[in-house]
Design an enzyme around this catalytic site. Structure first.
Site, PDB file in Angstrom:
ATOM      1  N   MET A   1      39.674  42.087  36.689  1.00 60.99           N
ATOM      2  CA  MET A   1      40.909  42.463  37.343  1.00 60.99           C
ATOM      3  C   MET A   1      42.104  42.241  36.421  1.00 60.99           C
ATOM      4  O   MET A   1      42.423  41.101  36.100  1.00 60.99           O
ATOM      5  CB  MET A   1      41.052  41.620  38.615  1.00 60.99           C
ATOM      6  CG  MET A   1      42.421  41.533  39.196  1.00 60.99           C
ATOM      7  SD  MET A   1      42.478  40.448  40.629  1.00 60.99           S
ATOM      8  CE  MET A   1      42.130  38.855  39.915  1.00 60.99           C
ATOM      9  N   PRO A   2      42.799  43.301  35.979  1.00 61.89           N
ATOM     10  CA  PRO A   2      44.042  43.074  35.245  1.00 61.89           C
ATOM     11  C   PRO A   2      45.154  42.697  36.225  1.00 61.89           C
ATOM     12  O   PRO A   2      45.328  43.349  37.254  1.00 61.89           O
ATOM     13  CB  PRO A   2      44.322  44.413  34.564  1.00 61.89           C
ATOM     14  CG  PRO A   2      43.518  45.420  35.289  1.00 61.89           C
ATOM     15  CD  PRO A   2      42.425  44.707  36.021  1.00 61.89           C
ATOM     16  N   THR A   3      45.862  41.642  35.897  1.00 64.36           N
ATOM     17  CA  THR A   3      46.985  41.202  36.713  1.00 64.36           C
ATOM     18  C   THR A   3      48.217  41.136  35.831  1.00 64.36           C
ATOM     19  O   THR A   3      48.201  40.512  34.782  1.00 64.36           O
ATOM     20  CB  THR A   3      46.721  39.813  37.325  1.00 64.36           C
ATOM     21  OG1 THR A   3      45.544  39.874  38.121  1.00 64.36           O
ATOM     22  CG2 THR A   3      47.890  39.359  38.182  1.00 64.36           C
TER      23      THR A   3
ATOM     24  N   ASP B   1      46.442  44.395  39.865  1.00 69.07           N
ATOM     25  CA  ASP B   1      47.420  43.611  40.624  1.00 69.07           C
ATOM     26  C   ASP B   1      48.699  43.505  39.817  1.00 69.07           C
ATOM     27  O   ASP B   1      48.663  43.275  38.599  1.00 69.07           O
ATOM     28  CB  ASP B   1      46.902  42.194  40.903  1.00 69.07           C
ATOM     29  CG  ASP B   1      45.777  42.186  41.915  1.00 69.07           C
ATOM     30  OD1 ASP B   1      45.815  42.997  42.852  1.00 69.07           O
ATOM     31  OD2 ASP B   1      44.850  41.371  41.764  1.00 69.07           O
TER      32      ASP B   1
END
Length: 69
Positions: free
Chosen positions: A8-10, A47
């Site tokens: 997940m890139p945040t 996100d």
């Protein structure tokens, strides 16, 4: 919560307060699209956390941005 298959890139993004809700919508849509294209992830794995910062709480070169107004 659904399990995500990709890492997940945040993004944590700080910007001066004052942008409209529509500007923020367009901004996060553009970041999400670019992330999906470049990293090969699905939109629901991106996100983005926006933090509005008052100019009095941000300084560059030893000078508060609020003093530049």
């Amino acid at each position: 919560m659904a399990q995500r298959s990709h890492a997940m890139p945040t993004f944590h993004i700080e910007l001066f307060e004052g942008r409209t809700l529509e500007q923020k919508r367009q901004f996060v849509e553009a970041i999400t699209q670019a992330t999906c294209e470049s990293l090969g992830v699905e939109p629901n794995s991106v996100d983005i956390i926006l933090t509005d910062v008052k100019r009095e709480n941000w300084a560059t070169g030893g000078r508060l941005w609020s003093d530049a107004e």
